[in-house]
Motif scaffolding. Sequence first.
Motif, PDB file in Angstrom:
ATOM      1  N   GLY A 142       3.616   3.878  -1.720  1.00 15.57           N
ATOM      2  CA  GLY A 142       4.270   3.866  -3.067  1.00 15.57           C
ATOM      3  C   GLY A 142       5.511   4.936  -3.015  1.00 15.57           C
ATOM      4  N   ASP A 164       4.303   9.237  17.573  1.00 13.04           N
ATOM      5  CA  ASP A 164       4.064  10.144  16.426  1.00 13.04           C
ATOM      6  C   ASP A 164       4.534  11.645  17.348  1.00 13.04           C
ATOM      7  OD1 ASP A 164       3.709  11.052  13.992  1.00 13.04           O
ATOM      8  OD2 ASP A 164       1.520  10.996  14.035  1.00 13.04           O
ATOM      9  N   ASP A 210       0.832  -1.141   0.014  1.00 12.62           N
ATOM     10  CA  ASP A 210      -0.194   0.042   0.019  1.00 12.62           C
ATOM     11  C   ASP A 210       0.987   1.036  -0.171  1.00 12.62           C
ATOM     12  OD1 ASP A 210      -2.401  -1.522   0.132  1.00 12.62           O
ATOM     13  OD2 ASP A 210      -2.055  -1.844   2.359  1.00 12.62           O
ATOM     14  N   HIS A 236      -3.517   4.631  -5.078  1.00 14.96           N
ATOM     15  CA  HIS A 236      -4.978   4.914  -4.530  1.00 14.96           C
ATOM     16  C   HIS A 236      -5.966   5.116  -5.590  1.00 14.96           C
ATOM     17  CE1 HIS A 236      -3.923   6.074  -0.408  1.00 14.96           C
ATOM     18  NE2 HIS A 236      -2.549   6.550  -1.081  1.00 14.96           N
ATOM     19  N   ALA A 256      -0.389  11.849   0.992  1.00 11.43           N
ATOM     20  CA  ALA A 256      -1.654  12.169   1.454  1.00 11.43           C
ATOM     21  C   ALA A 256      -2.528  13.193   0.654  1.00 11.43           C
ATOM     22  CB  ALA A 256      -1.526  12.880   2.788  1.00 11.43           C
ATOM     23  N   GLU A 275      -3.617  11.260  -2.234  1.00 15.78           N
ATOM     24  CA  GLU A 275      -4.884  10.554  -1.738  1.00 15.78           C
ATOM     25  C   GLU A 275      -6.174  11.306  -2.074  1.00 15.78           C
ATOM     26  OE1 GLU A 275      -4.938   9.460   2.108  1.00 15.78           O
ATOM     27  OE2 GLU A 275      -6.680   7.771   1.750  1.00 15.78           O
ATOM     28  N   ASN A 322       8.034  15.617  11.959  1.00 13.45           N
ATOM     29  CA  ASN A 322       8.135  16.495  10.667  1.00 13.45           C
ATOM     30  C   ASN A 322       9.019  17.662  11.101  1.00 13.45           C
ATOM     31  OD1 ASN A 322       5.767  17.652  11.521  1.00 13.45           O
ATOM     32  ND2 ASN A 322       4.858  16.009  10.256  1.00 13.45           N
ATOM     33  N   PRO A 358       4.832  16.170   6.448  1.00 17.99           N
ATOM     34  CA  PRO A 358       3.458  15.553   6.893  1.00 17.99           C
ATOM     35  C   PRO A 358       3.048  14.831   5.633  1.00 17.99           C
ATOM     36  CG  PRO A 358       3.455  17.913   7.228  1.00 17.99           C
ATOM     37  CD  PRO A 358       4.890  17.703   6.450  1.00 17.99           C
ATOM     38  N   GLY A 359       2.504  13.579   5.981  1.00 15.98           N
ATOM     39  CA  GLY A 359       1.501  12.940   4.757  1.00 15.98           C
ATOM     40  C   GLY A 359       2.519  12.166   3.952  1.00 15.98           C
ATOM     41  N   THR A 360       3.652  11.640   4.417  1.00 18.74           N
ATOM     42  CA  THR A 360       4.385  10.956   3.298  1.00 18.74           C
ATOM     43  C   THR A 360       4.433   9.697   3.461  1.00 18.74           C
ATOM     44  OG1 THR A 360       6.380  11.756   4.773  1.00 18.74           O
ATOM     45  CG2 THR A 360       6.075  12.986   2.883  1.00 18.74           C
ATOM     46  N   GLY A 361       3.793   8.966   4.689  1.00 19.61           N
ATOM     47  CA  GLY A 361       3.802   7.620   4.793  1.00 19.61           C
ATOM     48  C   GLY A 361       4.524   7.052   6.132  1.00 19.61           C
ATOM     49  N   LYS A 362       4.871   8.055   6.966  1.00 20.94           N
ATOM     50  CA  LYS A 362       5.833   7.398   7.942  1.00 20.94           C
ATOM     51  C   LYS A 362       4.730   6.734   9.044  1.00 20.94           C
ATOM     52  CE  LYS A 362       6.542  11.694   9.323  1.00 20.94           C
ATOM     53  NZ  LYS A 362       5.982  12.371   8.012  1.00 20.94           N
ATOM     54  N   THR A 363       3.645   6.970   9.432  1.00 21.19           N
ATOM     55  CA  THR A 363       2.677   6.223   9.996  1.00 21.19           C
ATOM     56  C   THR A 363       2.323   4.890   9.489  1.00 21.19           C
ATOM     57  OG1 THR A 363       1.610   8.048  10.877  1.00 21.19           O
ATOM     58  CG2 THR A 363       0.372   5.950  11.483  1.00 21.19           C
ATOM     59  N   MET A 364       2.334   5.067   7.930  1.00 20.21           N
ATOM     60  CA  MET A 364       1.745   3.658   7.152  1.00 20.21           C
ATOM     61  C   MET A 364       3.060   2.841   7.296  1.00 20.21           C
ATOM     62  SD  MET A 364       0.540   4.943   3.654  1.00 20.21           S
ATOM     63  CE  MET A 364      -0.546   3.371   3.100  1.00 20.21           C
TER      64      MET A 364
END
Length: 410
Positions: A155, A252, A153, A335, A360, A363, A299, A195-201
């Motif tokens: 990329g 986080d 998931d 996505h 993000a 998406e 970040n 932010p929103g670059t996939g760290k949590t993913m």
Amino acid sequence: MSRSPSIPDRPHRDIDSDLPDDERLEALRGHYEDLVEVNEQLTAQLDDAEKRRQRLREKVDRVERENESLKSSSLYIATVEDVLDDDEVIVKQHGNNQEVLTEVSSRMVDRVEPGDRVAVNDSFAIQTVLNAETDARAQSMEITEKPGVTYADIGGIDEQVREVREAVEQPLAEPELFDEVGIDPPSGVLLYGPPGTGKTMLAKAVANETDATFIKMAGSELVRKFIGEGSRLVRDLFEMAREREPAIIFIDEIDAIATRRTESKTSGDAEVQRTMMQLLSEMDGFEARGEIRIIAATNRFDMLDRAILRPGRFDRLIDVPEPDCDGREQILEIHTRGMSVSDDVDFAELAADTDGYSGADIESLATEAGMFAIRNDRDTVTHSDFAEALEKIENDDSSDVISSAGYFYQ
Ligand SMILES: Nc1ncnc2c1ncn2[C@@H]1O[C@H](COP(=O)(O)OP(=O)(O)OP(=O)(O)O)[C@@H](O)[C@H]1O
């Protein structure tokens, strides 16, 4: 209580059929009048009964509302500091640190012990002792047995995926490799980037792959939510992980507890400092080759206190940048996997047109394009939907999207 009115007797007249017609008519008229009168009395009684029913209904509604609001009225979280004789306890309310002496009901008295986390009402009466699950939720920990995110998931950040697998997955899945070579795996992994670059993913995917419990806590919650409780929360976080090994702790916004020391010496700073020290001591204390891995994300790399980056702490740094053109194309494809997309959609062109977009943002672009298709009564998303979505996003908050690159992150 008002007594029910008595029901009038049914009117009865014996009317002799041998009577002359005019007398019989008179008697029937009389009977009819009796009936009308009884009917009026009954109607009046019915009206009364209806009114009474209405009043009772309103009363029931009111009681039900009161009951509901009593049941749903907010409870506050507090920690039991001390249990005294005479069924009294001292509790300290989270958030404002207020200490209160309160009585415990006989129902609760055998169930509370110092250190317990409890829910108290407005008058500080203890309602329940929080169980571990509720407690974790109350502390804003997010616990997932098996997060639904996989490496497929994610990329555009293949190199970062590889590094995370090496630093986090391998020590969990093949600890013997480290034993054989005689080295310790990295203690903690720090993912840094916009932010929103996939760290949590990334953190979730590695938990998924290793069948580890994913335990997430935001650094900002650690210091903001329960003043004076930060270090205890850190202890609880590790305790929770120990109970659920193998586990991945994901912190986080680590910058919220690990900012570089400033000149100011406010109590808030001291609290943040204590929270960070607790985190470091937990990390120093745990078995490097054990079943708990810790990943943090930020970040605001520039703001971090370098103390957390020393060996044995967050000693593997992984830069998670904004995706390049190829990466954006991959993310777009990911996505739109579940969408019905027309053949005319040119992902390469869209990727070229979305310079500065994070995963993000991409998406949101896909979702927005889908919205345009629906608005235009189509069940397939076309290139023009993407183009319109792009235009809308640029116009809506050009400042946000375009400047997200490099704004927080240096
Ligand atoms: N590399 C990526 N590949 C696919 N989707 C992505 C990628 N990066 C971000 N996304 C999408 O954006 C969403 C948010 O990503 P994520 O929470 O992992 O970002 P983050 O880097 O942790 O952000 P923050 O720093 O704001 O916490 C994800 O749920 C996913 O849908």
